[in-house]
Design an enzyme around this catalytic site. Sequence first.
Site, PDB file in Angstrom:
ATOM      1  N   ASP A   1      53.878  23.806  24.338  1.00 28.78           N
ATOM      2  CA  ASP A   1      55.058  23.774  25.194  1.00 28.78           C
ATOM      3  C   ASP A   1      56.277  24.009  24.318  1.00 28.78           C
ATOM      4  O   ASP A   1      56.264  23.682  23.122  1.00 28.78           O
ATOM      5  CB  ASP A   1      55.164  22.421  25.923  1.00 28.78           C
ATOM      6  CG  ASP A   1      55.959  22.534  27.218  1.00 28.78           C
ATOM      7  OD1 ASP A   1      55.336  22.526  28.294  1.00 28.78           O
ATOM      8  OD2 ASP A   1      57.205  22.654  27.146  1.00 28.78           O
TER       9      ASP A   1
ATOM     10  N   VAL B   1      56.724  30.836  24.282  1.00 28.06           N
ATOM     11  CA  VAL B   1      55.782  31.939  24.519  1.00 28.06           C
ATOM     12  C   VAL B   1      56.405  33.326  24.410  1.00 28.06           C
ATOM     13  O   VAL B   1      55.693  34.325  24.256  1.00 28.06           O
ATOM     14  CB  VAL B   1      55.076  31.816  25.901  1.00 28.06           C
ATOM     15  CG1 VAL B   1      54.209  30.565  25.955  1.00 28.06           C
ATOM     16  CG2 VAL B   1      56.078  31.867  27.044  1.00 28.06           C
TER      17      VAL B   1
ATOM     18  N   SER C   1      50.666  34.192  40.670  1.00 24.58           N
ATOM     19  CA  SER C   1      51.261  33.560  41.859  1.00 24.58           C
ATOM     20  C   SER C   1      50.891  34.400  43.062  1.00 24.58           C
ATOM     21  O   SER C   1      50.674  35.608  42.929  1.00 24.58           O
ATOM     22  CB  SER C   1      52.789  33.522  41.720  1.00 24.58           C
ATOM     23  OG  SER C   1      53.393  33.262  42.984  1.00 24.58           O
TER      24      SER C   1
ATOM     25  N   TYR D   1      60.683  37.849  39.848  1.00 26.80           N
ATOM     26  CA  TYR D   1      59.521  36.960  39.779  1.00 26.80           C
ATOM     27  C   TYR D   1      58.261  37.681  40.262  1.00 26.80           C
ATOM     28  O   TYR D   1      57.212  37.637  39.610  1.00 26.80           O
ATOM     29  CB  TYR D   1      59.793  35.718  40.640  1.00 26.80           C
ATOM     30  CG  TYR D   1      58.710  34.668  40.563  1.00 26.80           C
ATOM     31  CD1 TYR D   1      58.547  33.891  39.414  1.00 26.80           C
ATOM     32  CD2 TYR D   1      57.867  34.435  41.643  1.00 26.80           C
ATOM     33  CE1 TYR D   1      57.567  32.913  39.355  1.00 26.80           C
ATOM     34  CE2 TYR D   1      56.880  33.454  41.591  1.00 26.80           C
ATOM     35  CZ  TYR D   1      56.734  32.697  40.442  1.00 26.80           C
ATOM     36  OH  TYR D   1      55.762  31.739  40.378  1.00 26.80           O
TER      37      TYR D   1
ATOM     38  N   LYS E   1      54.891  38.486  38.115  1.00 24.93           N
ATOM     39  CA  LYS E   1      53.590  37.919  38.465  1.00 24.93           C
ATOM     40  C   LYS E   1      52.598  39.005  38.890  1.00 24.93           C
ATOM     41  O   LYS E   1      51.392  38.882  38.657  1.00 24.93           O
ATOM     42  CB  LYS E   1      53.754  36.867  39.565  1.00 24.93           C
ATOM     43  CG  LYS E   1      54.466  35.587  39.076  1.00 24.93           C
ATOM     44  CD  LYS E   1      53.691  34.864  37.976  1.00 24.93           C
ATOM     45  CE  LYS E   1      54.222  33.454  37.725  1.00 24.93           C
ATOM     46  NZ  LYS E   1      53.439  32.739  36.685  1.00 24.93           N
TER      47      LYS E   1
ATOM     48  N   VAL F   1      52.133  27.845  47.319  1.00 22.75           N
ATOM     49  CA  VAL F   1      53.169  26.818  47.176  1.00 22.75           C
ATOM     50  C   VAL F   1      52.516  25.545  46.647  1.00 22.75           C
ATOM     51  O   VAL F   1      51.579  25.029  47.251  1.00 22.75           O
ATOM     52  CB  VAL F   1      53.842  26.535  48.533  1.00 22.75           C
ATOM     53  CG1 VAL F   1      54.917  25.473  48.369  1.00 22.75           C
ATOM     54  CG2 VAL F   1      54.430  27.811  49.094  1.00 22.75           C
ATOM     55  N   THR F   2      52.992  25.082  45.508  1.00 24.05           N
ATOM     56  CA  THR F   2      52.366  23.941  44.843  1.00 24.05           C
ATOM     57  C   THR F   2      53.390  22.836  44.632  1.00 24.05           C
ATOM     58  O   THR F   2      54.551  23.098  44.310  1.00 24.05           O
ATOM     59  CB  THR F   2      51.767  24.384  43.485  1.00 24.05           C
ATOM     60  OG1 THR F   2      50.907  25.498  43.708  1.00 24.05           O
ATOM     61  CG2 THR F   2      50.959  23.262  42.852  1.00 24.05           C
TER      62      THR F   2
END
Lengths: 254, 250
Positions: free
Chosen positions: A39, A66, A145, A158, A162, A190-191
Site C-alpha cells: 500500500d 503502484v 470494475s 475511470y 478499467k 457497487v461494493t
Amino acid sequence: MSVADPGRRVAFVTGAGRGIGRSVTLLLASHGWDVACADRDAGEAAATAGLVAAAGRRSAAVIHEVTDAPEADTAVAFAESELGPITGVVTCAGVEITGPATELPERVVRTVVDVNLLGSFWTAAAVARSAQADDREAAMVLVASVNGRTAFPGQAAYTASKGGVIALASALAVDWAPSGIRVNAVAPGVTDTAMSAGSLGDPEKRAALLARIPMARPAQPEEIAEAVAFLLSPAASYITGITLPVDGGWSSRA
Amino acid sequence: MPEHDLPTALVTGAAGGLGFSIARRLAERGDHVVVADLGEDASAARADELRSAGFSAEHRVLDVTDEEQVVAAIAEIDSRTPLSTVVNNAGVAFSSPLLETPMSRFDLLFSVNVRGTFLVMREAARAMTSRGAGSIVNICSTSSFTASTGPMIAYDASKGAAAMMTRAAGRELARTGVRVNGLAPGTMDTPLVRGLGSSDDELAQLAAARIPVGRLGGTDEVAEGAAWLSSPAASYVVGHILVIDGGWLA
C-alpha cells in the site's frame, strides 16, 4: 475452493490497506496464503499485515506506490526476500475520480489511468519477471470494475482505465500462458467500501444505484474477495484470460 | 433410499463425461446427488459408482425434452429431498454444415439444449423460489460467444440461446434468492468432443495452435466451476457465464 495445494503460497496484494484489497488479503490468509501487503500508506499496509500475522500466516508490509514503475521490481524483490517466491498477485489499488471528459484536468485523467491501468501493468509484469526467471507457475487477478464494460455518466477516465484492465488481463493471459502464469480480472459491481461511501451514503444516489442492481443490494467486499480467491486457487486451473463480474447481476453478461 | 439431510443436487446428463465429473465433485463437497440421464443402466451405474466411493447418490431416468416427465421428476425429488443445486448439463452436439443440415437435426439440438434447459430451469426455479434459496448452473459453451471452428451452426445457435436464457433468468430471479449462472467450457477431452470426429492428432494440434495454455480442458477442471458457482462463495454472482477455456476466448 477446496483443492488442497501442498506448496507454500505467497500472494502480493496492492491496495491491501483498505476496502477490497484488505478483504482479499484477509480471505487469502484464511485460505493459507502468506501475504505481502502493499500500500502507498505505510500505516495501513502495516495494519493489514498485522491482521494477517494475527490470523497465523506470515506477512510483510510493503510501502509501494503502484504508479512508480521502476520501483515495482524493488517492491517485489523486497516481498520475496521476506516471504519467499510469489505465486499469487492481486492488484486492488485503484482510484475513482469522476467528471465530464471536457472538463477533467489532464493531471486527473493521467492519475486515474496511471493507478488503475498502469499500476496493474507494472505490478503484474514485475512478478512475471521474477516467476519466469525461475520457471515458477503463478496466478494473478486484476481488479477491474463493471464500469470497465458498462458506462456511467461522468466516468470517462475511470471507465477507460478499467476497460483497459479487462483488456490487459486477456493480453497477459495469452502472453504468459506458456510459462504457466494465469491472469484473470474480477469486475466488482457497487461494493460497500469507503470508496463508494460517497454514492452509497447519499440516500438518493443509493436508491438510484440499487434500482439498477438485479439483486437490489451492494456487494460486501468479502464477496469480491471470494471470487479473487477462487481464481487464484488450483480449482481455477483451466481459467485464464476471463473477466468475472461480481455484480449482483448488473451486467448479466459473460 | 437412505434418509439424509444433505443439500441435494440434481445433475442432468450426469452419465456423460462432464456431467459425471460435476456429479462427483458435488458429491465430494457433501451434496446428495441425483444422477439423471436418459438411460436406466447408465445412470444407475454412475450412481452406484458414487455410492461405492462413499458418497450419497441416487439415479433418475430423465428425458429433458419430455415436459410431463421433467415436471413430475423435479416435484417428486424436491418434495422428498429439497433441491439446492440444479446443473443443466444434458446436451447434444454435432457438426453439421448449413447446407446439409436437415431440420430434424436442428430441432434435436434446440429440443435438448434450449427447450430442455428452459424446462428444467423453470421447474427447478418453481421449487427453489418457494424457499427463497437455490442455485442453478446451465452448461453453455465457448460457442455461446464465438462460432465453432468446425461447421456447427445449429449447435452454436443453441448454446447462444442457453447463454441468453442464463442471463435473463439470472436477472429475473435475482431478488428471489435463487441464483442462475452458466459455465462455458472450451474444448474438453470428453467422448462428446471425440464424437465430433477429430483424431487425437487433430485435437493435439488444435490445443497447441489455438488454446493459449496448450492443452484441452479436463472435465474435473470444469466441474470445479460448477461447484464454485453453486456455493455460498458466489453469493453475489448472478446471470454470469463463467468461461473455463484455457484462454481460448481471451
